[in-house]
Design an enzyme around this catalytic site. Structure first.
Site, PDB file in Angstrom:
ATOM      1  CG  ASP A  15      65.640 -18.621  28.867  1.00 13.23           C
ATOM      2  OD1 ASP A  15      66.266 -17.535  28.927  1.00 13.23           O
ATOM      3  OD2 ASP A  15      65.189 -19.199  29.873  1.00 13.23           O
ATOM      4  CD  GLN A  32      44.775  -0.881  28.893  1.00 11.74           C
ATOM      5  OE1 GLN A  32      45.266  -1.206  27.821  1.00 11.74           O
ATOM      6  NE2 GLN A  32      44.114  -1.712  29.656  1.00 11.74           N
ATOM      7  CG  HIS A  54      49.352   8.844  27.389  1.00  9.15           C
ATOM      8  ND1 HIS A  54      49.330   9.269  26.081  1.00  9.15           N
ATOM      9  CD2 HIS A  54      48.089   8.481  27.702  1.00  9.15           C
ATOM     10  CE1 HIS A  54      48.099   9.161  25.616  1.00  9.15           C
ATOM     11  NE2 HIS A  54      47.332   8.685  26.574  1.00  9.15           N
ATOM     12  CE  LYS A  64      43.102   9.296  18.937  1.00  7.23           C
ATOM     13  NZ  LYS A  64      44.513   9.066  18.985  1.00  7.23           N
ATOM     14  NE  ARG A 120      43.719   4.942  19.217  1.00  4.73           N
ATOM     15  CZ  ARG A 120      44.747   5.053  18.373  1.00  4.73           C
ATOM     16  NH1 ARG A 120      44.852   4.232  17.366  1.00  4.73           N
ATOM     17  NH2 ARG A 120      45.654   5.982  18.540  1.00  4.73           N
ATOM     18  CG  ASP A 173      49.967  12.499  19.378  1.00  9.87           C
ATOM     19  OD1 ASP A 173      49.675  12.603  20.592  1.00  9.87           O
ATOM     20  OD2 ASP A 173      49.382  11.721  18.610  1.00  9.87           O
ATOM     21  CG  ASP A 232      52.176   2.417  18.571  1.00  7.39           C
ATOM     22  OD1 ASP A 232      53.085   1.783  18.021  1.00  7.39           O
ATOM     23  OD2 ASP A 232      51.376   1.873  19.351  1.00  7.39           O
ATOM     24  N   GLY A 235      48.632   5.945  12.792  1.00  9.56           N
ATOM     25  CA  GLY A 235      47.224   6.029  12.387  1.00  9.56           C
ATOM     26  C   GLY A 235      46.600   7.360  12.781  1.00  9.56           C
ATOM     27  CB  THR A 236      46.812   9.349  15.919  1.00  9.83           C
ATOM     28  OG1 THR A 236      46.361   8.266  16.734  1.00  9.83           O
ATOM     29  CG2 THR A 236      46.297  10.665  16.464  1.00  9.83           C
TER      30      THR A 236
HETATM   31  C1  R5P Z   1      46.916   8.620  22.056  1.00 13.51           C
HETATM   32  O1  R5P Z   1      46.229   8.920  23.021  1.00 13.51           O
HETATM   33  C2  R5P Z   1      48.351   9.030  21.935  1.00 13.51           C
HETATM   34  O2  R5P Z   1      48.558  10.318  22.398  1.00 13.51           O
HETATM   35  C3  R5P Z   1      48.830   8.924  20.495  1.00 13.51           C
HETATM   36  O3  R5P Z   1      48.054   9.817  19.684  1.00 13.51           O
HETATM   37  C4  R5P Z   1      48.661   7.547  19.959  1.00 13.51           C
HETATM   38  O4  R5P Z   1      49.094   6.588  20.879  1.00 13.51           O
HETATM   39  C5  R5P Z   1      49.422   7.369  18.672  1.00 13.51           C
HETATM   40  O5  R5P Z   1      49.225   6.055  18.238  1.00 13.51           O
HETATM   41  P1  R5P Z   1      49.145   5.736  16.693  1.00 13.51           P
HETATM   42  O6  R5P Z   1      50.375   6.351  16.061  1.00 13.51           O
HETATM   43  O7  R5P Z   1      49.145   4.228  16.624  1.00 13.51           O
HETATM   44  O8  R5P Z   1      47.877   6.320  16.166  1.00 13.51           O
END
Ligand code: R5P
Length: 338
Positions: free
Chosen positions: A44, A112, A150, A214, A216, A240, A244, A247-248
């Site tokens: 499960d 977060q 982070h 930037k 978001r 960086d 993820d 996008g950044t």
């Molecule tokens: C943001 O504060 C982090 O340092 C990364 O730049 C961010 O999490 C990257 O996320 P993604 O690849 O979705 O833009």
């Protein structure tokens, strides 16, 4: 010689084997040995853990990657890996193991880290939630550490155990080919990454830094607005903590090209490559991407035309040695003259 047993969550099994091998190549009095355990999930989806080695009073290290993980057509979410790690720590505590440290090659939930939403301040602080959850099952564990967290203030979210960042930028700098950064401008893709970009600049012996501002508008979508610094005609290396959805980076690369940048290289610590990331990177104005294997590379990452995955295990083995020798992990991030 002392023997330390190593246990790992599902996502970190291969990393644990690599750390054991890397430790054997170090000058240390500790031998790392894989502990026997049944680490999995019930049908499960609940985590199922049984420690099969006798661990009472024995020193152990836990290696856990808190990220989504896919294998043999089974997908595990980041929440699966978090919960499985908590249950693994509980099993070791119940069996009276002496955990020296918990090593997180990648610890999710840390982005977060303050109350700040797009519209209100009524947001969760998931970094504190994961810190409290780890501590709740670790009351005899003195120490934990994670690669390139982070934001450094997250170290202080842990109150009953010491939690340290394992700095990884020197490791990345040592592994980058010279062509990737010769005479480059180091670029932070957002304000939060300036210290990281500055550290990589120092490790690579470079002179110039630029910062992109930037915006978001929604999760997974980033817009580059302006830049402090000059990249015209220059090779750039964007640094960086994680990729993820990419996008950044894609927004940063597009903006840097408009600003006249020449070759664009990316260096990141954690390659999550969620959703459209691999396709975006393939199509982006980015020449090469270097990431550490803190997150097990998915099949699309290995063999991707632009991505090179660098091994983090030697750094993790050195971190464990430093902890055993009572040394701060900060020293692992110190530059040596180039
Ligand atoms: C943001 O504060 C982090 O340092 C990364 O730049 C961010 O999490 C990257 O996320 P993604 O690849 O979705 O833009």
């Amino acid at each position: 010689m002392s023997e330390i047993l190593v246990f790992a969550n599902t996502a970190a099994q291969e990393q644990a084997a690599a750390v054991i091998a890397a430790n054997a190549a170090l000058q240390t009095n500790d031998v790392l040995v894989l502990g026997e355990a049944d680490v999995g999930f019930h049908n499960d989806g609940e985590p199922q853990i049984e420690i099969l080695t006798q661990v009472r009073g024995r020193e152990c290290v836990v290696i856990a990657t808190i990220a989504p993980y896919a294998h043999d057509l089974v997908q595990h979410s980041v929440n699966d890996m978090a919960m499985q790690t908590l249950v693994l720590l509980d099993a070791l505590r119940n069996a009276s193991a002496r955990i020296v440290t918990v090593v997180f090659p990648y610890l999710g939930y840390l982005r977060q880290d303050r109350r700040s939403g797009k519209v209100t301040h009524r947001t969760a602080v998931s970094a504190r939630v994961i810190a409290e959850a780890i501590e709740a099952v670790s009351h005899r564990t003195p120490h934990a550490c994670a690669v390139e967290i982070h934001a450094l203030q997250i170290e202080a979210f842990f109150r009953t155990m010491s939690f340290e960042n394992i700095p990884a930028l020197r490791t990345i700098a040592d592994l980058l080919p010279v062509d990737a950064y010769r005479n480059a401008v180091v670029v932070s893709p957002d304000r939060g990454g300036v210290d990281r970009a500055s550290a990589l600049k120092g490790h690579l012996g470079l002179q110039d830094l630029a910062v992109i501002y930037k915006n978001r508008p929604e999760p997974g979508h980033a817009e580059a607005e302006r830049i402090a610094g000059d990249v015209r005609g220059r090779q750039v290396i964007i640094v960086d903590d994680m990729i993820d959805t990419a996008g950044t980076l894609v927004a940063a690369a597009r903006f840097l090209r408009e600003e006249g940048a020449a070759r664009i290289t990316v260096a990141a610590c954690h390659g999550l490559f969620s959703g459209p990331a691999l396709q975006r990177l393939a199509e982006a104005e980015i020449d090469r991407v270097y990431v550490l294997d803190t997150v097990p590379p998915a099949p699309g990452v290995i063999g991707h035309p632009k991505i090179t995955v660098l091994p983090v295990a030697p750094l993790l083995a050195r971190a464990i040695r430093s902890i055993r020798q009572g040394e701060s992990l900060r020293s692992l991030g110190k530059s040596e003259p180039r």
